[in-house]
Design a protein around this motif. Structure first.
Motif, PDB file in Angstrom:
ATOM      1  N   GLU A  50       0.848  -1.189   0.000  1.00 58.57           N
ATOM      2  CA  GLU A  50       0.000   0.000   0.000  1.00 58.57           C
ATOM      3  C   GLU A  50       0.886   1.243   0.000  1.00 58.57           C
ATOM      4  OE1 GLU A  50      -2.278   0.442   3.554  1.00 58.57           O
ATOM      5  OE2 GLU A  50      -0.687  -0.314   4.846  1.00 58.57           O
ATOM      6  N   THR A  51       0.318   2.343  -0.482  1.00 60.61           N
ATOM      7  CA  THR A  51       0.990   3.646  -0.463  1.00 60.61           C
ATOM      8  C   THR A  51       0.300   4.507   0.570  1.00 60.61           C
ATOM      9  OG1 THR A  51       1.461   3.457  -2.833  1.00 60.61           O
ATOM     10  CG2 THR A  51       1.668   5.643  -1.836  1.00 60.61           C
ATOM     11  N   TRP A  58       4.515   0.669   1.639  1.00 64.56           N
ATOM     12  CA  TRP A  58       4.573  -0.301   2.725  1.00 64.56           C
ATOM     13  C   TRP A  58       4.193  -1.668   2.187  1.00 64.56           C
ATOM     14  CZ3 TRP A  58       5.524   1.305   7.917  1.00 64.56           C
ATOM     15  CH2 TRP A  58       5.620   2.687   8.085  1.00 64.56           C
ATOM     16  N   ALA A  59       5.049  -2.670   2.409  1.00 64.74           N
ATOM     17  CA  ALA A  59       4.765  -4.047   2.017  1.00 64.74           C
ATOM     18  C   ALA A  59       4.657  -4.882   3.291  1.00 64.74           C
ATOM     19  CB  ALA A  59       5.871  -4.585   1.116  1.00 64.74           C
ATOM     20  N   VAL A 113       8.083  -3.971   5.118  1.00 66.86           N
ATOM     21  CA  VAL A 113       9.209  -3.353   4.406  1.00 66.86           C
ATOM     22  C   VAL A 113       8.704  -2.024   3.863  1.00 66.86           C
ATOM     23  CG1 VAL A 113      10.870  -3.545   2.529  1.00 66.86           C
ATOM     24  CG2 VAL A 113      10.148  -5.607   3.782  1.00 66.86           C
ATOM     25  N   VAL A 114       9.395  -0.944   4.212  1.00 66.36           N
ATOM     26  CA  VAL A 114       8.945   0.385   3.813  1.00 66.36           C
ATOM     27  C   VAL A 114       9.956   1.025   2.862  1.00 66.36           C
ATOM     28  CG1 VAL A 114      10.006   1.512   5.827  1.00 66.36           C
ATOM     29  CG2 VAL A 114       8.101   2.632   4.647  1.00 66.36           C
ATOM     30  N   VAL A 115       9.450   1.746   1.891  1.00 66.43           N
ATOM     31  CA  VAL A 115      10.269   2.576   1.003  1.00 66.43           C
ATOM     32  C   VAL A 115       9.843   4.017   1.233  1.00 66.43           C
ATOM     33  CG1 VAL A 115      10.842   3.165  -1.373  1.00 66.43           C
ATOM     34  CG2 VAL A 115      10.519   0.761  -0.732  1.00 66.43           C
ATOM     35  N   PHE A 116      10.724   4.805   1.822  1.00 61.33           N
ATOM     36  CA  PHE A 116      10.390   6.197   2.111  1.00 61.33           C
ATOM     37  C   PHE A 116      10.626   7.069   0.880  1.00 61.33           C
ATOM     38  CE2 PHE A 116      11.056   4.849   6.558  1.00 61.33           C
ATOM     39  CZ  PHE A 116       9.842   5.297   7.083  1.00 61.33           C
ATOM     40  N   ALA A 117       9.773   8.070   0.714  1.00 61.98           N
ATOM     41  CA  ALA A 117       9.845   8.982  -0.425  1.00 61.98           C
ATOM     42  C   ALA A 117      10.816  10.121  -0.143  1.00 61.98           C
ATOM     43  CB  ALA A 117       8.457   9.558  -0.715  1.00 61.98           C
TER      44      ALA A 117
END
Length: 398
Positions: A50-51, A58-59, A113-117
């Protein structure tokens, strides 16, 4: 798939043929391609992606819930940056989840698992923008009004990717889900070279900030304007660059850099009307603003001597961060006593550390160079970092 293999999959995304290295910035085409790659890889592991309202990905392994174990990093880069800064942490997190799944581990707590912008601030100027927005560390209206070099606002860029600009800002509900956050990152220095270790535990991040110095003079013709008649803002800007080095040298362990200078209109045969330069300053303790004030005094004197005006704007600032001691101690015990390292580099983990227990793992960089094409990590060290993160996630999620 190993972290090294995952990095290989994105090795051609965002290559910068002019600067070398990679240029991947928030919501631009290369960064969007990397986001798509991340979603596909996470979904192959059965993770629900999700975003959030601020553009962070976020996974989730398991249903989102309180006391979640969160790891990850970012996928954007500085202009002409290296291949490992950010993507190594994301790839290692995916590797760790797959390794745990393969051994039949079932987490007792949610794992994400997060990917920050916009961690680097390479497009809109403020570092760690995604994590700052999440935590409310930056005002949403200010963030939405930030502009990239082409004049596009963060609000416009976010809307173009499907985000609702009206919802951008602090997200206490999501922040409250995080029980522990651990970020793996390539080391941005040579500490692990000197220590002879492939992995370290992060201890602290020194205070740092960014300031814009805007010099205003009189634009004019380069050939028709006598030297005595000029109010050239390039001169005080150049003098400020020299003052930054001189004044930083006088403070122990200070780092101060001018990496960007933009004259307007920027013609070869034109005296600039304005010159903007950006100062990155970092000093342990509470001395960073003091150093910037010294630099500002020197800049005002230089501007006055040329008949120019100066405006100084603070764009971001974070004080010293010491990572959570119980978590830091546990990381060291679980990993067999690796060294602890402080750093002068900022990270999303340092932003989150003011709100949730956070920690960092570093992977050795044999060049000691970062934010440049020569940034590197050996395959064996990448694998060691992924194993360390796997161990940590398993311990935290039991």
């Amino acid at each position: 798939m190993s972290a090294g293999e995952l990095l290989g999959q994105i090795a051609d995304v965002g290559r910068d043929t002019r600067r070398g290295g990679y240029s991947r910035h928030a919501f631009d085409a290369p960064e969007r391609e990397l986001r798509t790659w991340f979603v596909e890889r996470a979904q192959r592991l059965g993770l629900d992606v999700e975003t959030d309202r601020n553009g962070n990905l976020w996974a989730w392994w398991g249903a989102p819930g309180p006391d979640a174990v969160v790891t990850g990093s970012h996928l954007d880069s500085v202009p002409g940056g290296g291949a490992f800064d950010g993507p190594l942490g994301v790839s290692s997190a995916l590797d760790a989840v797959e390794s745990l799944q393969d051994k039949g581990f079932r987490p007792a707590k949610p794992v994400a698992v997060v990917v920050f912008a916009e961690e680097e601030g390479g497009r809109f100027g403020v570092p760690c923008l995604g994590s700052r927005l999440l935590t409310g560390s930056i005002d949403a209206d200010r963030a939405l009004a930030l502009r990239d070099p082409d004049g596009v606002t963060f609000a416009e860029a976010a809307a173009a990717t499907g985000l609702d600009a009206g919802r951008v800002g602090a997200d206490p509900e999501r922040l409250g889900l995080i029980g522990r956050f651990v970020e793996l990152h390539v080391e941005q220095g040579r500490g692990l070279i000197d220590l002879g270790s492939p992995v370290a535990v992060g201890s602290s991040v020194i205070a740092h900030g960014r300031w814009r110095f805007s010099f205003t003079g009189q634009g004019n013709h380069a050939g028709a304007t006598r030297i005595a008649d000029r109010a050239d803002p390039m001169l005080p800007a150049a003098g400020t660059v020299l003052a930054v080095r001189r004044l930083a040298r006088g403070r122990e362990d200070a780092r101060a850099t001018v990496g960007r200078l933009v004259p307007t209109p920027g013609g070869t045969n034109v005296i600039a009307s304005t010159v903007d330069l950006w100062l990155d300053a970092r000093v342990p303790g509470a001395e960073t603003p003091e150093l910037v004030e010294e630099i500002t005094v020197a800049a005002r004197e230089a501007a006055g001597s040329e008949g120019c005006e100066l405006a100084v704007t603070r764009e971001s600032y974070s004080g010293d961060v010491v990572f959570d001691e119980p978590l830091r101690r546990a990381l060291g015990e679980w990993l067999g006593g690796p060294p602890e390292l402080p750093t002068g580099a900022g990270h999303d983990a340092a932003i989150l550390a003011g709100f949730v227990p956070s920690g960092m793992l570093y992977v050795r960089n044999p060049t000691g160079i970062s934010h440049a094409p020569d940034e590197f990590a050996e395959d064996a060290d990448v694998a060691a970092g992924a194993r360390a993160l796997t161990e940590v996630l398993e311990r935290l999620a039991k």
